[in-house]
Design a protein around this motif. Structure first.
Motif, mmCIF file in Angstrom:
data_model
loop_
_atom_site.group_PDB
_atom_site.id
_atom_site.type_symbol
_atom_site.label_atom_id
_atom_site.label_comp_id
_atom_site.label_asym_id
_atom_site.label_seq_id
_atom_site.Cartn_x
_atom_site.Cartn_y
_atom_site.Cartn_z
ATOM 1 N N ARG A 1 0.866 -1.181 0.000
ATOM 2 C CA ARG A 1 0.000 0.000 0.000
ATOM 3 C C ARG A 1 0.904 1.233 0.000
ATOM 4 O O ARG A 1 1.947 1.250 0.658
ATOM 5 C CB ARG A 1 -0.890 0.014 1.245
ATOM 6 C CG ARG A 1 -1.849 1.198 1.251
ATOM 7 C CD ARG A 1 -2.704 1.230 2.494
ATOM 8 N NE ARG A 1 -3.556 2.417 2.489
ATOM 9 C CZ ARG A 1 -4.223 2.873 3.528
ATOM 10 N NH1 ARG A 1 -4.170 2.215 4.683
ATOM 11 N NH2 ARG A 1 -4.950 3.950 3.433
ATOM 12 N N HIS A 2 0.498 2.258 -0.725
ATOM 13 C CA HIS A 2 1.293 3.485 -0.793
ATOM 14 C C HIS A 2 1.515 4.081 0.605
ATOM 15 O O HIS A 2 0.785 3.792 1.555
ATOM 16 C CB HIS A 2 0.612 4.519 -1.699
ATOM 17 C CG HIS A 2 -0.743 4.937 -1.216
ATOM 18 N ND1 HIS A 2 -0.926 5.854 -0.202
ATOM 19 C CD2 HIS A 2 -1.983 4.544 -1.591
ATOM 20 C CE1 HIS A 2 -2.208 6.015 0.027
ATOM 21 N NE2 HIS A 2 -2.883 5.217 -0.808
ATOM 22 N N SER B 1 0.167 1.419 -9.586
ATOM 23 C CA SER B 1 -0.931 2.296 -9.971
ATOM 24 C C SER B 1 -0.343 3.596 -10.487
ATOM 25 O O SER B 1 0.717 4.035 -10.045
ATOM 26 C CB SER B 1 -1.823 2.568 -8.756
ATOM 27 O OG SER B 1 -2.648 3.687 -8.971
ATOM 28 N N THR C 1 1.057 6.637 -5.348
ATOM 29 C CA THR C 1 1.682 5.326 -5.551
ATOM 30 C C THR C 1 2.979 5.482 -6.336
ATOM 31 O O THR C 1 3.967 4.805 -6.050
ATOM 32 C CB THR C 1 0.729 4.346 -6.253
ATOM 33 O OG1 THR C 1 0.190 4.968 -7.418
ATOM 34 C CG2 THR C 1 -0.384 3.889 -5.336
ATOM 35 N N TYR D 1 -5.652 1.880 -10.371
ATOM 36 C CA TYR D 1 -6.184 3.004 -9.598
ATOM 37 C C TYR D 1 -7.604 2.743 -9.103
ATOM 38 O O TYR D 1 -7.894 2.936 -7.928
ATOM 39 C CB TYR D 1 -6.109 4.303 -10.402
ATOM 40 C CG TYR D 1 -6.743 5.461 -9.686
ATOM 41 C CD1 TYR D 1 -6.230 5.910 -8.474
ATOM 42 C CD2 TYR D 1 -7.872 6.085 -10.184
ATOM 43 C CE1 TYR D 1 -6.816 6.954 -7.788
ATOM 44 C CE2 TYR D 1 -8.459 7.141 -9.508
ATOM 45 C CZ TYR D 1 -7.932 7.564 -8.312
ATOM 46 O OH TYR D 1 -8.523 8.596 -7.634
ATOM 47 N N HIS E 1 -3.587 0.596 -3.652
ATOM 48 C CA HIS E 1 -4.471 1.351 -2.766
ATOM 49 C C HIS E 1 -5.385 0.443 -1.946
ATOM 50 O O HIS E 1 -5.695 -0.663 -2.344
ATOM 51 C CB HIS E 1 -5.408 2.242 -3.615
ATOM 52 C CG HIS E 1 -4.715 3.047 -4.648
ATOM 53 N ND1 HIS E 1 -4.269 4.321 -4.424
ATOM 54 C CD2 HIS E 1 -4.392 2.769 -5.942
ATOM 55 C CE1 HIS E 1 -3.717 4.797 -5.515
ATOM 56 N NE2 HIS E 1 -3.770 3.873 -6.446
ATOM 57 N N THR F 1 -1.049 2.654 5.960
ATOM 58 C CA THR F 1 -0.210 3.057 4.841
ATOM 59 C C THR F 1 1.156 2.406 4.983
ATOM 60 O O THR F 1 1.651 2.182 6.094
ATOM 61 C CB THR F 1 -0.059 4.598 4.776
ATOM 62 O OG1 THR F 1 0.418 5.072 6.039
ATOM 63 C CG2 THR F 1 -1.364 5.267 4.418
#
Length: 174
Positions: free
Chosen positions: A13-14, A58, A63, A88, A114, A144
């Motif tokens: 995950r970003h 993404s 990201t 996305y 995400h 995150t």
């Protein structure tokens, strides 16, 4: 495919993103904290011998920025990331379909994306021989820079559900 021939899927995950008034969701950048935390993912991968052969990311700004930090920390070992706009607005099924497209010569794949699909993909893929502590942590809270590592013992194209062993769930830098 034997365990010795297993491949590795890493789902990241970003890092922490900001909410500037002028940016739409796709253009949201990393927050100051995100820029500070994102390099830890690349450090963790390198320190644990999990440098990916390929990266699919993404195309959202947060990201891409996370991916840049990861690649900076991987240095000369970092592959050139492929930006995939389908990630996305993906759900877990769409993200898995993108993983299914991976060339079989790829031994280790990093996918940067995400919520909620990163967590939902993990829940879908986890086999019964997954690490129970990692599975519990991932299913309860996916912050995150949360990162899942899976052992994959079948062709990428055949991954469907309950067929990859979750070996790690970490939040690098914490």
């Amino acid at each position: 495919m034997s365990t010795a021939d297993a491949k590795t899927l890493i789902v990241l995950r970003h890092a922490k993103a900001g909410w500037p008034d002028s940016a739409d969701d796709h253009a949201r950048p990393l927050a100051e904290r995100g820029h500070a935390q994102a390099p830890a993912a690349g450090d963790w991968l390198r320190e644990n011998g999990l440098v990916p052969d390929a990266i699919v990311c993404s195309d959202a700004l947060r990201t891409r920025q996370t991916c840049v930090w990861v690649c900076e920390r991987l240095g000369e070992l970092a592959p050139t990331p492929y930006l995939d706009p389908r990630l996305y607005h993906a759900d877990a099924a769409k993200a898995l379909a993108i993983v299914n497209e991976t060339e079989e010569t790829t031994r280790s794949l990093l996918v940067v994306g995400h919520m909620p699909w990163v967590q939902n993909l993990g829940m879908r893929l986890m086999s019964l021989d997954s690490d129970q502590d990692a599975a519990l942590r991932m299913s309860e809270h996916y912050p995150t820079l949360g990162m899942q590592v899976f052992r994959v013992e079948k062709p990428w194209a055949e991954l469907d559900g309950r067929d990859a062993a979750l070996t790690h769930f970490v939040v690098p830098g914490r």
